[in-house]
Design a protein around this motif. Structure first.
Motif, PDB file in Angstrom:
ATOM      1  N   LYS A   1      -5.709  -1.120 -11.972  1.00 32.13           N
ATOM      2  CA  LYS A   1      -5.455   0.119 -12.518  1.00 32.13           C
ATOM      3  C   LYS A   1      -4.164   0.468 -13.074  1.00 32.13           C
ATOM      4  CE  LYS A   1      -9.265   2.170  -9.791  1.00 32.13           C
ATOM      5  NZ  LYS A   1      -9.516   3.222  -8.833  1.00 32.13           N
TER       6      LYS A   1
ATOM      7  N   ALA B   1     -10.510  -3.234  -7.588  1.00 33.34           N
ATOM      8  CA  ALA B   1     -10.284  -2.112  -6.982  1.00 33.34           C
ATOM      9  C   ALA B   1      -8.784  -1.635  -7.106  1.00 33.34           C
ATOM     10  CB  ALA B   1     -10.394  -1.982  -5.695  1.00 33.34           C
ATOM     11  N   ILE B   2      -7.841  -2.650  -7.418  1.00 32.80           N
ATOM     12  CA  ILE B   2      -6.468  -2.233  -7.564  1.00 32.80           C
ATOM     13  C   ILE B   2      -6.082  -2.613  -9.217  1.00 32.80           C
ATOM     14  CG2 ILE B   2      -5.923  -2.688  -5.442  1.00 32.80           C
ATOM     15  CD1 ILE B   2      -5.208  -5.405  -7.486  1.00 32.80           C
TER      16      ILE B   2
ATOM     17  N   GLU C   1       0.209  -6.442  -8.618  1.00 30.00           N
ATOM     18  CA  GLU C   1      -1.044  -6.829  -9.411  1.00 30.00           C
ATOM     19  C   GLU C   1      -1.188  -8.164  -9.987  1.00 30.00           C
ATOM     20  OE1 GLU C   1      -3.638  -7.268 -13.153  1.00 30.00           O
ATOM     21  OE2 GLU C   1      -1.480  -7.155 -12.856  1.00 30.00           O
TER      22      GLU C   1
ATOM     23  N   ASP D   1       0.894  -1.282   0.087  1.00 31.66           N
ATOM     24  CA  ASP D   1      -0.112  -0.117   0.000  1.00 31.66           C
ATOM     25  C   ASP D   1       0.770   1.211  -0.066  1.00 31.66           C
ATOM     26  OD1 ASP D   1       0.917   0.019   2.438  1.00 31.66           O
ATOM     27  OD2 ASP D   1      -0.958  -0.277   3.511  1.00 31.66           O
TER      28      ASP D   1
ATOM     29  N   LEU E   1      -2.063   3.485  -9.073  1.00 32.68           N
ATOM     30  CA  LEU E   1      -2.741   3.259  -7.792  1.00 32.68           C
ATOM     31  C   LEU E   1      -2.652   4.542  -6.685  1.00 32.68           C
ATOM     32  CD1 LEU E   1      -2.048  -0.422  -6.985  1.00 32.68           C
ATOM     33  CD2 LEU E   1      -4.209   0.422  -7.862  1.00 32.68           C
ATOM     34  N   TYR E   2      -3.840   4.478  -5.929  1.00 32.15           N
ATOM     35  CA  TYR E   2      -3.503   5.725  -4.981  1.00 32.15           C
ATOM     36  C   TYR E   2      -3.975   4.998  -3.596  1.00 32.15           C
ATOM     37  CZ  TYR E   2      -3.775   8.966  -8.835  1.00 32.15           C
ATOM     38  OH  TYR E   2      -3.331   9.717 -10.114  1.00 32.15           O
TER      39      TYR E   2
ATOM     40  N   GLU F   1      -6.619   5.683  -1.736  1.00 36.83           N
ATOM     41  CA  GLU F   1      -7.967   5.105  -1.645  1.00 36.83           C
ATOM     42  C   GLU F   1      -8.358   4.027  -2.285  1.00 36.83           C
ATOM     43  OE1 GLU F   1      -7.785   8.630  -4.319  1.00 36.83           O
ATOM     44  OE2 GLU F   1      -6.729   8.099  -2.516  1.00 36.83           O
ATOM     45  N   ASP F   2      -7.341   3.394  -3.104  1.00 37.09           N
ATOM     46  CA  ASP F   2      -7.614   2.223  -4.031  1.00 37.09           C
ATOM     47  C   ASP F   2      -7.386   0.919  -3.165  1.00 37.09           C
ATOM     48  OD1 ASP F   2      -8.106   3.515  -6.566  1.00 37.09           O
ATOM     49  OD2 ASP F   2      -6.073   3.768  -6.935  1.00 37.09           O
TER      50      ASP F   2
ATOM     51  N   ALA G   1     -10.072   0.863  -0.716  1.00 38.56           N
ATOM     52  CA  ALA G   1     -11.419   0.190  -1.353  1.00 38.56           C
ATOM     53  C   ALA G   1     -11.159  -1.277  -1.370  1.00 38.56           C
ATOM     54  CB  ALA G   1     -11.729   0.869  -2.678  1.00 38.56           C
ATOM     55  N   ALA G   2      -9.790  -1.653  -1.719  1.00 41.37           N
ATOM     56  CA  ALA G   2      -9.658  -3.166  -1.981  1.00 41.37           C
ATOM     57  C   ALA G   2      -9.720  -3.761  -0.442  1.00 41.37           C
ATOM     58  CB  ALA G   2      -8.379  -3.493  -2.371  1.00 41.37           C
TER      59      ALA G   2
END
Length: 399
Positions: A115, A112-113, A86, A68, A118-119, A121-122, A125-126
């Protein structure tokens, strides 16, 4: 001698049926229910699925927590970390069985990840998407905690059973004593025993004040041949001193008196004042405790067969005392023979039982017996023990 007294309190608390402790039973039953409850919930899902789901959830959470920070932001390192992360998460989701109930939670977390960038908040969310799958871990943690509680509850139940066994035995004894005629004249056996005890106490007192410490220690050593006469043996250093030093010719009373002297005063009486003080002063308590108690007959007396052995084992030592001391009012050997004659009295068993009952039963216990409370308590104690035993057997079935 500790002669005892009629009506002395019996050992242990006076329980009543209303006061019986059932906490151990309640805790054990609650622990069993908790284990069964969580196990049923696991079985409803399937134990294998719960294990697989918990393992997958732990791996997914670990991936999220380990990346993270590394996989967030721009730059070559962040991108490389993201690509690796990923791919690992994708492999984890692809490896899940299609029939896993909470598979969708893992797929939603991956979405959620999934992408290009990643930020923070991602990742949040995950983690939130994984929440439904956390129940797998929660179920296993709850089962582990419940099993641990059950283990402790079982130990508490066994300790309670040990306590109940002691209480049941005590109440059984009270019920047994309840049938005894407490009004029989026990002086018929008490008087000879008290006469003997006074005689042997006087003989030992005279012996300790006239015999040398060396002779006294030899007497104590001889008592080892008679296991029912429980004299405490002299400490080894003190015994060696008495046997080898001229001061051992002094009486026990004289040795105690010498130990209180100053070294200069003591030098007028013994050859080695320092050694006497070192050996005798440090063992003053032992010497002061020497008395006739091991040779006395306790009250209430033992059953006839035991009393016969007690008299037989005391006789050689008491005879040795009687041959040594003079000027005692009552011959302890004759008095001991009178005690031995009691076992041939047809009434001895009845009188001994009555004396024991009168000594063991307190006034409160007599009142409880007469009111039927002891019998009621005994029934309740046995019922609690049976319930605990049944619960322990049920606990064995769930573990």
């Amino acid at each position: 001698m500790q002669s005892g007294s009629d009506g002395a309190d019996a050992a242990g608390p006076n329980s009543t049926a209303r006061e019986i402790d059932s906490d151990a039973l309640a805790q054990l039953e609650a622990a069993i229910d908790r284990v069964e409850s969580v196990q049923h919930r696991i079985d409803d899902i399937g134990a294998d699925e719960v294990e697989r789901g918990a393992e997958a959830y732990r791996r997914a959470r670990k991936l999220l927590e380990n990346n993270d920070e590394r996989a967030v932001g721009t730059g070559r390192e962040a991108f490389a970390a993201y690509v690796q992360f990923e791919a690992q998460f994708d492999d984890l989701v692809d490896g899940l069985d299609d029939d896993l109930v909470e598979r969708a939670a893992f797929e939603d977390a991956y979405e959620a990840i999934d992408k290009r960038r990643l930020y923070d908040e991602d990742f949040e969310a995950a983690k939130a998407a994984l929440d439904p799958a956390e129940r797998y871990v929660s179920l296993l943690d709850e089962r582990e905690a419940a099993t641990s509680d059950l283990h402790e509850a079982r130990k508490a139940a066994r300790r309670r059973i040990d306590t109940l066994d002691a209480e049941i035995a005590r109440h059984d004894r009270l019920v047994e004593l309840a049938s005894v005629d407490l009004d029989v004249p026990v002086d018929r056996i008490r008087d000879p025993i008290e006469t003997y005890n006074r005689a042997v106490e006087a003989a030992v007192d005279a012996y300790l004040s006239t015999a040398s410490a060396r002779e006294v220690f030899a007497f104590l050593e001889r008592s080892r041949l008679y296991p029912l006469v429980d004299f405490e043996r002299p400490p080894a250093d003190l015994r060696d001193f008495v046997e080898s030093n001229p001061a051992g010719e002094s009486t026990v009373s004289q040795l105690l008196e010498y130990a209180a002297y100053s070294r200069s005063k003591l030098a007028h009486h013994v050859d080695d004042p320092d050694e006497l003080k070192r050996q005798v002063a440090t063992q003053r308590t032992y010497l002061q405790r020497l008395d006739a108690e091991p040779l006395t007959i306790p009250w209430p007396p033992a059953p006839a067969e035991t009393l016969r052995f007690q008299v037989r084992e005391r006789r050689p030592l008491v005879t040795r005392l009687a041959d040594t001391v003079i000027d005692v009012e009552t011959d302890p050997v004759v008095a001991l023979q009178a005690v031995g004659d009691l076992v041939h009295d047809p009434a001895y068993d009845r009188l001994q039982t009555a004396a024991t009952a009168r000594t063991e039963l307190s006034e409160r216990e007599r009142e409880r017996i007469e009111a039927g409370q002891v019998a009621a308590d005994l029934e309740a104690l046995r019922a609690e023990r049976a319930a605990l035993q049944d619960a322990l057997e049920s606990a064995d079935d769930v573990t």
